[in-house]
Design a protein around this motif. Structure first.
Motif: not given
Length: 198
Positions: A17-20, A82
């Motif tokens: 995820p791009s937030d991580d 992930y």
């Protein structure tokens, strides 16, 4: 141990995820940077790299074991969170094994000394000067130095005893030669045409 990295080859990609992670565009690929369990990680095109913080231990073997254990824990977390599948981790090149040293503390105030196997410097944030060993063998050689010095002292002591024994033998030989020459001087020898009178 400083600047240690444990590299895990990517067997199967996961979903990130791009937030991580922070994405950094490289030439023809994208690197991911982030933290997993408080440890810095970086994804390249072929590896997940775990950046191990500064570790303290009693021997190079203990430090490598600690670095590998930390890397394995982070890799398991990456795989479970992930869905990535990682191969066996390996400690990468470029690590430094440092030993706090009072001599290095004195020298490193003024300059850095570097050889192909070792470096003497004052790392940022460290109170002591230190000797950085750039390979495991260099660190082991350094740690064996006291035993080698002790063995050398024993050899020198043995050699000193041999020299003392030799000195005593030479003194005895000189005394015997003096006695022999003294007795020869006291004995009269007849000259030609002279009669010997005791």
């Amino acid at each position: 141990m400083h600047r240690c990295q444990v590299l895990f080859p990517i067997v199967r990609e996961g979903f990130y995820p791009s937030d991580d992670f922070r994405r950094v565009e490289m030439v023809n690929w994208t690197a991911l940077l982030g933290l997993v369990h408080g440890v810095a990680v970086r994804k390249t095109s072929r590896h997940w790299i775990v950046h191990v913080e500064c570790l303290y231990g009693r021997s190079p073997g203990e430090l490598f074991g600690m670095a590998k254990n930390l890397g394995d824990r982070v890799a398991r977390a990456l795989m479970s969170k992930y869905g990535v599948l990682l191969g066996e981790g390996q400690v990468g090149k470029g690590y430094e094994l440092a030993i706090d040293d009072p001599v290095a503390k004195l020298f490193s105030r003024y300059f850095t000394i570097s050889t192909p196997k070792r470096k003497m410097d004052h790392s940022p944030g460290e109170l002591e000067g230190e000797i950085d060993h750039l390979s495991r063998d260099a660190a082991i050689e350094y740690l064996l130095m006291p035993e080698r010095v002790k063995k050398l002292e024993g050899q020198i002591l043995g050699l000193t005893c041999q020299v003392d024994d030799l000195r005593s033998d030479v003194s005895q030989l000189i005394q015997i030669l003096k006695q022999a020459f003294t007795s020869l001087e006291n004995t009269s020898v007849p000259l030609k045409d002279e009669k010997y009178i005791p």
